[in-house]
Design a protein around this motif. Structure first.
Motif, PDB file in Angstrom:
ATOM      1  N   VAL A  59       0.871  -1.170   0.000  1.00 58.10           N
ATOM      2  CA  VAL A  59       0.000   0.000   0.000  1.00 58.10           C
ATOM      3  C   VAL A  59       0.913   1.225   0.000  1.00 58.10           C
ATOM      4  CG1 VAL A  59      -1.795   1.271   1.213  1.00 58.10           C
ATOM      5  CG2 VAL A  59      -1.781  -1.231   1.291  1.00 58.10           C
ATOM      6  N   ILE A  60       0.793   2.058  -1.018  1.00 66.41           N
ATOM      7  CA  ILE A  60       1.710   3.174  -1.239  1.00 66.41           C
ATOM      8  C   ILE A  60       0.983   4.505  -1.014  1.00 66.41           C
ATOM      9  CG2 ILE A  60       3.219   4.303  -2.923  1.00 66.41           C
ATOM     10  CD1 ILE A  60       4.161   1.523  -2.016  1.00 66.41           C
ATOM     11  N   TYR A  61       1.683   5.435  -0.356  1.00 68.68           N
ATOM     12  CA  TYR A  61       1.126   6.749  -0.085  1.00 68.68           C
ATOM     13  C   TYR A  61       2.279   7.732   0.060  1.00 68.68           C
ATOM     14  CZ  TYR A  61       2.026   4.381   4.346  1.00 68.68           C
ATOM     15  OH  TYR A  61       2.596   3.630   5.349  1.00 68.68           O
ATOM     16  N   LEU A  62       1.942   9.005   0.088  1.00 67.09           N
ATOM     17  CA  LEU A  62       2.948  10.067   0.160  1.00 67.09           C
ATOM     18  C   LEU A  62       2.878  10.797   1.495  1.00 67.09           C
ATOM     19  CD1 LEU A  62       2.348  11.599  -3.377  1.00 67.09           C
ATOM     20  CD2 LEU A  62       4.422  10.388  -2.679  1.00 67.09           C
ATOM     21  N   ASN A  63       3.897  11.611   1.757  1.00 68.82           N
ATOM     22  CA  ASN A  63       3.880  12.560   2.855  1.00 68.82           C
ATOM     23  C   ASN A  63       3.172  13.810   2.332  1.00 68.82           C
ATOM     24  OD1 ASN A  63       4.353  14.013   5.159  1.00 68.82           O
ATOM     25  ND2 ASN A  63       6.521  14.353   4.754  1.00 68.82           N
ATOM     26  N   GLN A  64       1.874  13.904   2.593  1.00 68.27           N
ATOM     27  CA  GLN A  64       1.049  14.937   1.973  1.00 68.27           C
ATOM     28  C   GLN A  64       1.335  16.329   2.549  1.00 68.27           C
ATOM     29  OE1 GLN A  64      -2.594  11.757   1.236  1.00 68.27           O
ATOM     30  NE2 GLN A  64      -3.039  13.655   2.289  1.00 68.27           N
ATOM     31  N   ILE A  65       1.390  17.320   1.643  1.00 71.01           N
ATOM     32  CA  ILE A  65       1.771  18.678   2.059  1.00 71.01           C
ATOM     33  C   ILE A  65       0.867  19.746   1.441  1.00 71.01           C
ATOM     34  CG2 ILE A  65       4.185  18.121   2.522  1.00 71.01           C
ATOM     35  CD1 ILE A  65       4.830  19.258  -0.294  1.00 71.01           C
ATOM     36  N   HIS A  66      -0.285  19.377   0.910  1.00 71.16           N
ATOM     37  CA  HIS A  66      -1.201  20.334   0.264  1.00 71.16           C
ATOM     38  C   HIS A  66      -0.532  21.029  -0.921  1.00 71.16           C
ATOM     39  CE1 HIS A  66      -4.566  20.107   3.140  1.00 71.16           C
ATOM     40  NE2 HIS A  66      -3.615  19.846   4.027  1.00 71.16           N
ATOM     41  N   SER A  67       0.074  20.234  -1.771  1.00 70.09           N
ATOM     42  CA  SER A  67       0.799  20.765  -2.931  1.00 70.09           C
ATOM     43  C   SER A  67       0.074  20.387  -4.218  1.00 70.09           C
ATOM     44  CB  SER A  67       2.208  20.150  -2.960  1.00 70.09           C
ATOM     45  OG  SER A  67       2.112  18.760  -3.260  1.00 70.09           O
ATOM     46  N   ASP A  68       0.741  20.641  -5.356  1.00 73.03           N
ATOM     47  CA  ASP A  68       0.247  20.175  -6.650  1.00 73.03           C
ATOM     48  C   ASP A  68       1.245  19.182  -7.269  1.00 73.03           C
ATOM     49  OD1 ASP A  68       2.305  21.894  -7.240  1.00 73.03           O
ATOM     50  OD2 ASP A  68       1.182  23.126  -8.669  1.00 73.03           O
ATOM     51  N   LYS A  69       2.050  18.540  -6.411  1.00 74.07           N
ATOM     52  CA  LYS A  69       3.095  17.631  -6.889  1.00 74.07           C
ATOM     53  C   LYS A  69       2.552  16.217  -7.084  1.00 74.07           C
ATOM     54  CE  LYS A  69       7.206  17.844  -5.124  1.00 74.07           C
ATOM     55  NZ  LYS A  69       8.319  17.861  -4.130  1.00 74.07           N
ATOM     56  N   ALA A  70       2.829  15.646  -8.245  1.00 73.63           N
ATOM     57  CA  ALA A  70       2.382  14.292  -8.584  1.00 73.63           C
ATOM     58  C   ALA A  70       3.593  13.421  -8.888  1.00 73.63           C
ATOM     59  CB  ALA A  70       1.451  14.323  -9.791  1.00 73.63           C
ATOM     60  N   TYR A  71       3.538  12.168  -8.455  1.00 76.84           N
ATOM     61  CA  TYR A  71       4.627  11.209  -8.664  1.00 76.84           C
ATOM     62  C   TYR A  71       4.116   9.995  -9.424  1.00 76.84           C
ATOM     63  CZ  TYR A  71       7.238  13.715  -5.031  1.00 76.84           C
ATOM     64  OH  TYR A  71       7.875  14.676  -4.299  1.00 76.84           O
ATOM     65  N   ILE A  72       4.985   9.467 -10.283  1.00 74.68           N
ATOM     66  CA  ILE A  72       4.721   8.176 -10.921  1.00 74.68           C
ATOM     67  C   ILE A  72       5.453   7.110 -10.126  1.00 74.68           C
ATOM     68  CG2 ILE A  72       5.031   6.777 -12.988  1.00 74.68           C
ATOM     69  CD1 ILE A  72       4.779   9.354 -14.635  1.00 74.68           C
ATOM     70  N   LEU A  88      -0.470  10.428  -6.688  1.00 72.99           N
ATOM     71  CA  LEU A  88       0.278   9.235  -7.086  1.00 72.99           C
ATOM     72  C   LEU A  88      -0.329   8.630  -8.347  1.00 72.99           C
ATOM     73  CD1 LEU A  88       0.864   7.419  -3.687  1.00 72.99           C
ATOM     74  CD2 LEU A  88       2.653   7.929  -5.347  1.00 72.99           C
ATOM     75  N   ILE A  89       0.546   8.190  -9.252  1.00 72.25           N
ATOM     76  CA  ILE A  89       0.134   7.548 -10.499  1.00 72.25           C
ATOM     77  C   ILE A  89       0.900   6.239 -10.629  1.00 72.25           C
ATOM     78  CG2 ILE A  89       0.077   7.764 -13.030  1.00 72.25           C
ATOM     79  CD1 ILE A  89       0.506  10.870 -12.487  1.00 72.25           C
ATOM     80  N   THR A  90       0.231   5.191 -11.107  1.00 73.17           N
ATOM     81  CA  THR A  90       0.955   3.934 -11.333  1.00 73.17           C
ATOM     82  C   THR A  90       0.227   3.052 -12.345  1.00 73.17           C
ATOM     83  OG1 THR A  90       2.136   2.143 -10.197  1.00 73.17           O
ATOM     84  CG2 THR A  90      -0.143   2.499  -9.541  1.00 73.17           C
ATOM     85  N   ASP A  91       0.999   2.123 -12.919  1.00 73.22           N
ATOM     86  CA  ASP A  91       0.412   1.026 -13.693  1.00 73.22           C
ATOM     87  C   ASP A  91       0.861  -0.313 -13.127  1.00 73.22           C
ATOM     88  OD1 ASP A  91       3.057   1.026 -14.494  1.00 73.22           O
ATOM     89  OD2 ASP A  91       2.634   1.068 -16.655  1.00 73.22           O
ATOM     90  N   ILE A  97      -2.488   2.419  -4.346  1.00 74.57           N
ATOM     91  CA  ILE A  97      -2.024   3.785  -4.116  1.00 74.57           C
ATOM     92  C   ILE A  97      -3.189   4.550  -3.504  1.00 74.57           C
ATOM     93  CG2 ILE A  97      -0.224   3.838  -5.881  1.00 74.57           C
ATOM     94  CD1 ILE A  97      -2.236   5.245  -7.743  1.00 74.57           C
ATOM     95  N   GLY A  98      -2.896   5.376  -2.493  1.00 71.86           N
ATOM     96  CA  GLY A  98      -4.002   6.036  -1.819  1.00 71.86           C
ATOM     97  C   GLY A  98      -3.630   7.362  -1.191  1.00 71.86           C
TER      98      GLY A  98
END
Length: 245
Positions: A59-72, A88-91, A97-98
């Motif tokens: 289960v993948i997630y980010l350290n959220q910061i109220h940004s407009d940053k997107a990761y693959i 978050l984007i993935t195939d 991803i959540g």
């Protein structure tokens, strides 16, 4: 836009599940008081439990910061959970991803034909800075998607009925979005969804491929949800996620 209700989802424990075949998306509720806070051991345990419940590798997630940053994300991105961002984007298969929310807007993007998914956290800052539009553009650049096949799901969040902002922020949104004031606002009550819909439509997603689960985290009574504005001191976090099998 297609308005969804609870009846359109499969209820599984404290998740609302929507199945698209190979792609599944889920919005958590607070029905069992299960919070997904990555900063607590209890929250991490609950995040890890998703792997067993849905038979996933991670289960993948980010350290959220109220940004407009997107990761693959792909499996070689070993430190992804420490990255700061909100999309978050993935195939990758068998990996969820959540995003975490407690009034902000969770958005799930799914392209069934290309098997590409995205999960987005959009608070007022992300909404103002068009994080959904930027994520859609990043998906288009990195993957062979078809706009006619791509679906966008807007999850439970604080809605126009309950989300009052300052006069200064109201003016900023009106100037930036050019959306009619009476469509975007009721007094100083902002519809973040209207901003997000504007970006989705400008990207070119078909109207009948845009879905919204019409639940307000602040005033919903039939389904228990976490709300930062409604809470007093401590508050839980919802987790919205998607995966490909």
């Amino acid at each position: 836009m297609v308005n969804l209700s609870i009846c359109d989802f499969e209820k599984r424990k404290d998740f609302l599940i929507y199945n698209l075949g190979k792609i599944t998306l889920a919005f958590s509720t607070a029905e069992k008081d299960r919070s997904f806070n990555r900063n607590t051991s209890y929250g991490i345990d609950n995040l890890n439990s998703i792997k067993n419940e849905f038979r996933l590798q991670d289960v993948i997630y980010l350290n959220q910061i109220h940004s407009d940053k997107a990761y693959i994300y792909d499996e070689s991105y070993t430190n992804i959970k420490e990255e700061e961002g909100d999309s978050l984007i993935t195939d990758e298969l068998n990996v969820a991803i959540g995003v975490f929310t407690a009034d902000c807007v969770p958005i799930i993007i799914a392209d069934e034909k290309s098997n590409v998914i995205a999960a987005i956290h959009s608070g007022w800052k992300g909404t103002y800075n068009s994080i959904v539009l930027k994520t859609l553009s990043k998906i288009e650049e990195g993957f062979n998607i078809n706009k006619n096949e791509t679906k966008v799901f807007i999850g439970p969040h604080i809605r126009k009925c309950c989300y009052e902002v300052s006069e200064e922020l109201k003016e900023k949104f009106l100037l930036k979005t050019k959306i009619d004031e009476y469509k975007l606002f009721d007094g100083r009550k902002l519809s973040m969804q209207e901003c997000i819909l504007n970006d989705i439509r400008n990207f070119g997603i078909n109207e009948d491929n845009i879905y919204s689960l019409n639940l307000c985290t602040h005033c919903e009574r039939d389904t228990k949800l976490y709300s930062y504005r409604k809470s007093e001191g401590t508050y839980g976090r919802l987790f919205s996620f998607t995966f490909i099998k």
